[in-house]
Scaffold this motif. Structure first.
Motif, PDB file in Angstrom:
ATOM      1  N   ARG A 189      24.793  36.792  36.083  1.00 20.14           N
ATOM      2  CA  ARG A 189      26.057  36.505  36.755  1.00 20.14           C
ATOM      3  C   ARG A 189      26.054  37.028  38.187  1.00 20.14           C
ATOM      4  NH1 ARG A 189      31.808  38.646  34.540  1.00 20.14           N
ATOM      5  NH2 ARG A 189      31.077  40.590  35.501  1.00 20.14           N
ATOM      6  N   SER A 190      25.382  38.164  38.418  1.00 20.56           N
ATOM      7  CA  SER A 190      25.302  38.708  39.774  1.00 20.56           C
ATOM      8  C   SER A 190      24.050  39.558  39.898  1.00 20.56           C
ATOM      9  CB  SER A 190      26.546  39.551  40.099  1.00 20.56           C
ATOM     10  OG  SER A 190      26.594  40.697  39.264  1.00 20.56           O
ATOM     11  N   GLY A 191      23.565  39.711  41.150  1.00 19.29           N
ATOM     12  CA  GLY A 191      22.401  40.547  41.378  1.00 19.29           C
ATOM     13  C   GLY A 191      21.090  39.837  41.087  1.00 19.29           C
ATOM     14  N   LYS A 192      20.092  40.625  40.697  1.00 20.00           N
ATOM     15  CA  LYS A 192      18.751  40.104  40.469  1.00 20.00           C
ATOM     16  C   LYS A 192      18.099  40.859  39.320  1.00 20.00           C
ATOM     17  CE  LYS A 192      14.359  39.301  42.961  1.00 20.00           C
ATOM     18  NZ  LYS A 192      13.667  39.455  44.276  1.00 20.00           N
ATOM     19  N   VAL A 193      17.381  40.145  38.452  1.00 16.00           N
ATOM     20  CA  VAL A 193      16.700  40.782  37.334  1.00 16.00           C
ATOM     21  C   VAL A 193      15.263  40.274  37.255  1.00 16.00           C
ATOM     22  CG1 VAL A 193      18.876  40.865  36.048  1.00 16.00           C
ATOM     23  CG2 VAL A 193      17.240  39.067  35.545  1.00 16.00           C
ATOM     24  N   LYS A 194      14.408  41.092  36.666  1.00 17.22           N
ATOM     25  CA  LYS A 194      13.022  40.704  36.399  1.00 17.22           C
ATOM     26  C   LYS A 194      12.858  40.568  34.891  1.00 17.22           C
ATOM     27  CE  LYS A 194       9.747  43.797  36.599  1.00 17.22           C
ATOM     28  NZ  LYS A 194       8.752  44.767  37.113  1.00 17.22           N
ATOM     29  N   VAL A 195      12.323  39.429  34.468  1.00 18.99           N
ATOM     30  CA  VAL A 195      12.123  39.174  33.039  1.00 18.99           C
ATOM     31  C   VAL A 195      10.631  38.986  32.796  1.00 18.99           C
ATOM     32  CG1 VAL A 195      12.775  37.751  31.071  1.00 18.99           C
ATOM     33  CG2 VAL A 195      14.369  38.024  32.967  1.00 18.99           C
ATOM     34  N   GLU A 196      10.087  39.746  31.839  1.00 16.22           N
ATOM     35  CA  GLU A 196       8.660  39.686  31.540  1.00 16.22           C
ATOM     36  C   GLU A 196       8.448  39.413  30.053  1.00 16.22           C
ATOM     37  OE1 GLU A 196       6.440  43.063  33.715  1.00 16.22           O
ATOM     38  OE2 GLU A 196       8.474  43.821  33.373  1.00 16.22           O
ATOM     39  N   HIS A 197       7.416  38.635  29.757  1.00 16.12           N
ATOM     40  CA  HIS A 197       6.990  38.442  28.372  1.00 16.12           C
ATOM     41  C   HIS A 197       5.760  39.310  28.164  1.00 16.12           C
ATOM     42  CE1 HIS A 197       5.874  36.651  24.566  1.00 16.12           C
ATOM     43  NE2 HIS A 197       7.035  36.027  24.550  1.00 16.12           N
ATOM     44  N   THR A 198       5.872  40.324  27.305  1.00 18.01           N
ATOM     45  CA  THR A 198       4.809  41.313  27.183  1.00 18.01           C
ATOM     46  C   THR A 198       3.557  40.761  26.521  1.00 18.01           C
ATOM     47  OG1 THR A 198       5.757  42.100  25.086  1.00 18.01           O
ATOM     48  CG2 THR A 198       6.450  43.212  27.112  1.00 18.01           C
ATOM     49  N   ASN A 199       3.656  39.664  25.791  1.00 12.56           N
ATOM     50  CA  ASN A 199       2.476  39.087  25.136  1.00 12.56           C
ATOM     51  C   ASN A 199       1.693  38.169  26.060  1.00 12.56           C
ATOM     52  OD1 ASN A 199       3.134  40.453  22.819  1.00 12.56           O
ATOM     53  ND2 ASN A 199       4.077  38.704  21.806  1.00 12.56           N
ATOM     54  N   THR A 200       2.403  37.364  26.846  1.00  9.60           N
ATOM     55  CA  THR A 200       1.725  36.370  27.691  1.00  9.60           C
ATOM     56  C   THR A 200       1.532  36.841  29.125  1.00  9.60           C
ATOM     57  OG1 THR A 200       3.795  35.295  28.351  1.00  9.60           O
ATOM     58  CG2 THR A 200       2.763  34.543  26.303  1.00  9.60           C
ATOM     59  N   LYS A 208      21.692  35.193  40.832  1.00  6.17           N
ATOM     60  CA  LYS A 208      23.005  34.734  40.385  1.00  6.17           C
ATOM     61  C   LYS A 208      22.974  33.272  39.943  1.00  6.17           C
ATOM     62  CE  LYS A 208      27.791  34.223  41.952  1.00  6.17           C
ATOM     63  NZ  LYS A 208      28.739  34.440  43.071  1.00  6.17           N
ATOM     64  N   ASN A 209      23.603  33.004  38.800  1.00  2.00           N
ATOM     65  CA  ASN A 209      23.758  31.675  38.214  1.00  2.00           C
ATOM     66  C   ASN A 209      22.438  31.045  37.766  1.00  2.00           C
ATOM     67  OD1 ASN A 209      26.557  31.571  38.355  1.00  2.00           O
ATOM     68  ND2 ASN A 209      26.538  30.745  40.439  1.00  2.00           N
ATOM     69  N   GLN A 210      21.426  31.875  37.558  1.00  2.76           N
ATOM     70  CA  GLN A 210      20.180  31.373  36.980  1.00  2.76           C
ATOM     71  C   GLN A 210      20.043  31.866  35.540  1.00  2.76           C
ATOM     72  OE1 GLN A 210      16.919  32.475  39.674  1.00  2.76           O
ATOM     73  NE2 GLN A 210      16.882  30.373  40.410  1.00  2.76           N
ATOM     74  N   GLU A 211      19.409  31.029  34.748  1.00  7.17           N
ATOM     75  CA  GLU A 211      19.219  31.332  33.328  1.00  7.17           C
ATOM     76  C   GLU A 211      17.790  31.032  32.941  1.00  7.17           C
ATOM     77  OE1 GLU A 211      22.268  30.447  30.067  1.00  7.17           O
ATOM     78  OE2 GLU A 211      20.843  28.783  29.839  1.00  7.17           O
ATOM     79  N   LEU A 212      17.229  31.867  32.080  1.00  2.85           N
ATOM     80  CA  LEU A 212      15.849  31.687  31.648  1.00  2.85           C
ATOM     81  C   LEU A 212      15.769  31.765  30.128  1.00  2.85           C
ATOM     82  CD1 LEU A 212      12.592  33.059  33.077  1.00  2.85           C
ATOM     83  CD2 LEU A 212      13.170  33.651  30.720  1.00  2.85           C
ATOM     84  N   VAL A 213      14.964  30.872  29.555  1.00  3.25           N
ATOM     85  CA  VAL A 213      14.675  30.919  28.120  1.00  3.25           C
ATOM     86  C   VAL A 213      13.173  30.741  27.938  1.00  3.25           C
ATOM     87  CG1 VAL A 213      15.138  28.440  27.864  1.00  3.25           C
ATOM     88  CG2 VAL A 213      15.163  29.918  25.839  1.00  3.25           C
TER      89      VAL A 213
END
Length: 311
Positions: A189-200, A208-213
């Motif tokens: 919703r706001s700011g910035k995040v880092k998303v990691e997949h520990t296996n791959t 903001k306003n981005q979504e990841l699956v």
């Protein structure tokens, strides 16, 4: 993981009898030991402790050169006296950390204000585990769904682990839905995040306003749009957007603490769109039946069966 369980895994690794799940568990634990080392101050105190510190640094340096291979990782810790000292030293510090958990039942939501000032809303049928000394160690484990408003602290990153996915932030607000552990969804919703997949090893930055699956726990898919509907569960609003009846049933089971079955498996793939703000379950089920020409049988007060309506 307890210290006894950790030692048992090390012994099985030495014997070459680890299964895949145990390999992943041991790999994750070794990584967490490294992370703890990075954020802790160590006072050697005497010559013996200085030697231990030197041996620890040497073991970590050797480990980092072979970080992709589990066996190399573990052997970097267990081969030689320095590695044994390293494991003993880190394991003692790790196991001394106290954790607490908050769990919600089906039909229940909870809000938390953490000691660092961060705010967390925990959705139904979810659990959150975090260190008691949260100001110094902001690493959490989430099962289910939660929304976070994170207090910014550059010295102590805020990290949420959901299965094989790790989300790291400094200060922002975002939602994580991991009811399906194979395909967790992170919405910012706001700011910035880092998303990691520990296996791959896949790594994605969201704003903001981005979504990841992670589809099938492998391929990260990012979309951009207005994500306000994602957070409406905190206002007791169920949002269905071309959602399969199978997923809809899971949402209703968590929200109303009921059991929903299907008389015909093909019904599960039917789709429904709509919003239900704090509506009685009967109203939601009637809407589902009307839209898809279905029939809802009440088997008990908390058990329902969805079937095709006779022509």
């Amino acid at each position: 993981m307890t210290q006894k369980e950790f030692q048992k895994l090390l012994e099985k690794q030495r014997q070459g009898s680890l299964n895949k799940a145990e390999e992943n568990l041991l790999e994750e634990f070794v990584n967490r030991l490294q992370q703890n080392q990075k954020h802790r101050r160590i006072d050697p105190g005497d010559d013996h402790k200085k030697r231990i510190r030197k041996q620890i640094d040497q073991a970590i340096d050797a480990h980092r050169h072979q970080r992709r291979l589990l066996n190399s990782k573990v052997l970097a810790y267990v081969s030689g006296i320095a590695a044994v000292l390293c494991i003993s030293f880190f394991a003692f510090r790790y196991f001394s950390v106290e954790y607490t958990s908050v769990t919600t039942g089906k039909g229940e939501q909870r809000s938390l204000v953490m000691s660092d000032g961060s705010k967390i809303w925990l959705n139904a049928n979810s659990s959150l585990t975090y260190p008691v000394n949260f100001n110094e160690n902001r690493n959490l484990q989430l099962t289910g769904e939660a929304f976070f408003e994170v207090f910014r602290d550059e010295q102590h990153p805020f990290t949420i682990k959901t299965g094989a996915v790790r989300t790291t932030v400094l200060g922002t607000s975002f939602n994580i839905n991991s009811y399906d552990p194979a395909s967790p969804v992170v919405s910012v919703r706001s700011g910035k995040v880092k998303v990691e997949h520990t296996n791959t090893g896949a790594k994605v930055y969201l704003v903001k306003n981005q979504e990841l699956v992670f589809e099938n726990a492998n391929s990260p898919v990012t979309t951009t749009g207005n994500l306000q509907d994602i957070m409406l569960w905190m206002q007791k609003t169920i949002v269905l957007n071309n959602t399969s009846l199978l997923k809809t049933a899971t949402v209703l089971e968590n929200s109303y603490d009921v059991k929903i079955d299907f008389a015909d498996p093909s019904i599960k793939e039917l789709r429904i769109t709509g919003k239900f703000h704090d509506e009685p379950l009967e109203t939601v089920l009637q809407s589902i039946a009307l839209i898809n020409h279905l029939k809802i049988d009440t088997l008990s007060q908390n058990h329902f069966m969805i079937r095709k309506n006779a022509p």
